[in-house]
Design a protein around this motif. Structure first.
Motif, PDB file in Angstrom:
ATOM      1  N   TRP A 131       0.449  -1.103   0.386  1.00 51.18           N
ATOM      2  CA  TRP A 131      -0.348  -0.069  -0.218  1.00 51.18           C
ATOM      3  C   TRP A 131       1.026   1.485  -0.181  1.00 51.18           C
ATOM      4  N   LYS A 202      -4.231   2.411   2.737  1.00 50.36           N
ATOM      5  CA  LYS A 202      -3.112   0.942   3.513  1.00 50.36           C
ATOM      6  C   LYS A 202      -4.778   0.085   4.124  1.00 50.36           C
ATOM      7  N   TRP A 333     -13.776  -7.597   2.937  1.00 51.69           N
ATOM      8  CA  TRP A 333     -11.896  -7.299   2.617  1.00 51.69           C
ATOM      9  C   TRP A 333     -10.902  -6.589   3.474  1.00 51.69           C
ATOM     10  N   ARG A 337      -7.735  -7.944   5.568  1.00 50.24           N
ATOM     11  CA  ARG A 337      -6.209  -7.414   6.173  1.00 50.24           C
ATOM     12  C   ARG A 337      -6.166  -6.980   7.626  1.00 50.24           C
ATOM     13  N   ARG A 341      -2.795  -7.761   9.217  1.00 50.19           N
ATOM     14  CA  ARG A 341      -2.006  -6.719  10.579  1.00 50.19           C
ATOM     15  C   ARG A 341      -1.474  -7.436  12.060  1.00 50.19           C
ATOM     16  N   ALA A 375      -8.527  -8.280  -1.028  1.00 51.70           N
ATOM     17  CA  ALA A 375      -7.177  -8.828   0.658  1.00 51.70           C
ATOM     18  C   ALA A 375      -6.600  -9.898   0.191  1.00 51.70           C
TER      19      ALA A 375
END
Length: 408
Positions: A131, A202, A333, A337, A341, A375
């Motif tokens: 990103w 992001k 999605w 993500r 993370r 994602a």
């Protein structure tokens, strides 16, 4: 040189026209006294006669509407003793400074190129994902140069800030000081906007323009804009300390009451968990159901209530060493993500965020279309593939009965 070899043209409208035309040409040509420029002869009454003198012609250009002014000839004409003896460049500088616009543009291009290289170099040392590459690409012209809307200073600040994110509940001023050595670096200018554009990429969402949306987006990176608004809801979160907030958290855990902790409360003193495992969910309905059905017997659970806030990150940053974090989100999605993370940031374990759990919960009658940018799910690649195939999102509430089994 003709019979106009005298200084009577100095200060006349005719000479002013030639000097203005010459200035424009020179300033766009590296201040080189070469080439020619077209002059409209009706711009001043006796301009045709002056042009004849400059060009060394004995006849006036009475029928012509325009004429080419040779800059080298004009320079020689001005430099002749009978015409004042001052060449073209010095004559123009006597009136106003000359701007080498080509040089200025080239210098700006060099500065922007160096700024872009510096940004790429600094961000290359961080592990943020693609990103950031997409963000830098969005700032470029088609020829790969930095766009005119991007101020070099703002890019430098934004890059430094992105290189220190995510934070753990730091304020904007603290992040600015940490990244730039200047507490006011994010108080104005284009840097905050550039950082928010990057964070929007992001998260896969449009850049917010309202204060609430901006605050929430900063909080996804652990930055606190408002320590009282940033919060996390916990249940069964028992801690080893004995200060006032710690006692509130322990009492709520014993009573089976979901308890909201603001960032301000978390920063009042350490809150070190006593449980070996902490479960993290996204939707408030999960923690509410656990409170109703399990009460004080529930395992330690933290609810992000959407995107993880600065309060979430601050609380988890203070976890006891060796604590195992089990993390889940909606099957969409954004959820993939956020889970990805969390696995990277906290070395978390996916909590029923696998292909089997998705397929068991999937029901086209009670799901909704997937939205936003796709994602991946590196911890279970088939999960993302199945979501691509079905095109359906499954909200976390559908999995509550299974989640409660894990919490009991």
């Amino acid at each position: 040189m003709s019979d106009d070899h005298d200084a009577r043209w100095r200060g006349t409208p005719e000479l002013d026209v030639l000097l203005a035309a010459a200035r424009k040409k020179l300033e766009s040509n590296w201040l080189k006294v070469e080439g020619s420029v077209t002059v409209q002869l009706d711009a001043a009454p006796d301009l045709s006669r002056l042009m004849s003198g400059v060009n060394g012609s004995s006849s006036q250009l009475s029928r012509a509407r325009s004429s080419r002014l040779d800059l080298a000839r004009f320079d020689a004409w001005l430099g002749h003793s009978v015409n004042g003896g001052v060449g073209l460049l010095d004559t123009l500088r006597e009136r106003a400074p000359l701007q080498d616009k080509k040089r200025i543009a080239a210098n700006k291009a060099d500065v922007k190129a160096r700024a872009l290289d510096n940004a790429r170099t600094l961000l290359a040392t961080t592990d943020h994902g693609d990103w950031l590459d997409r963000w830098l690409s969005s700032l470029l012209n088609q020829d790969g140069t930095l766009g005119g809307r991007v101020a070099v200073d703002a890019l430098a600040v934004a890059t430094k800030v992105l290189s220190v994110l995510p934070a753990d509940g730091l304020s904007l001023t603290e992040v600015a000081e940490l990244a730039c050595g200047d507490t006011k670096a994010l108080s104005s200018g284009g840097a905050p906007k550039l950082v928010l554009e990057a964070l929007s990429l992001k998260e896969g969402i449009p850049r917010p323009v309202d204060p609430v949306g901006i605050r929430l987006l900063w909080e996804t990176a652990g930055v606190s804009v408002d320590a009282l608004s940033s919060r996390v809801v916990v249940l069964g979160y028992r801690v080893s300390e004995d200060h006032v907030v710690a006692r509130w958290s322990n009492e709520a855990a014993d009573a089976g009451i979901p308890f909201p902790l603001t960032l301000d409360m978390i920063t009042r003193g350490p809150l070190t968990n006593t449980a070996d495992r902490i479960f993290v969910c996204e939707n408030i309905a999960v923690i509410a159901a656990a409170g109703r059905t399990l009460g004080g017997e529930s395992g330690a659970i933290v609810c992000t209530d959407g995107q993880p806030s600065a309060a979430v990150h601050k609380l988890l940053a203070g976890r006891r060493s060796g604590t195992e974090i089990h993390w889940r989100n909606d099957f969409d999605w954004a959820g993939l993500r956020m889970t990805g993370r969390a696995l990277t940031r906290y070395d978390a374990v996916p909590w029923r965020m696998d292909l089997q759990s998705y397929e068991q919960a999937l029901d086209t009658r009670n799901s909704e279309p997937l939205k936003g940018f796709p994602a991946e799910s590196p911890w279970d690649p088939e999960l993302a593939h199945a979501m691509h195939r079905s095109g359906r999102a499954v909200m976390e509430e559908r999995t509550i009965p299974d989640l409660l089994l894990d919490l009991s």
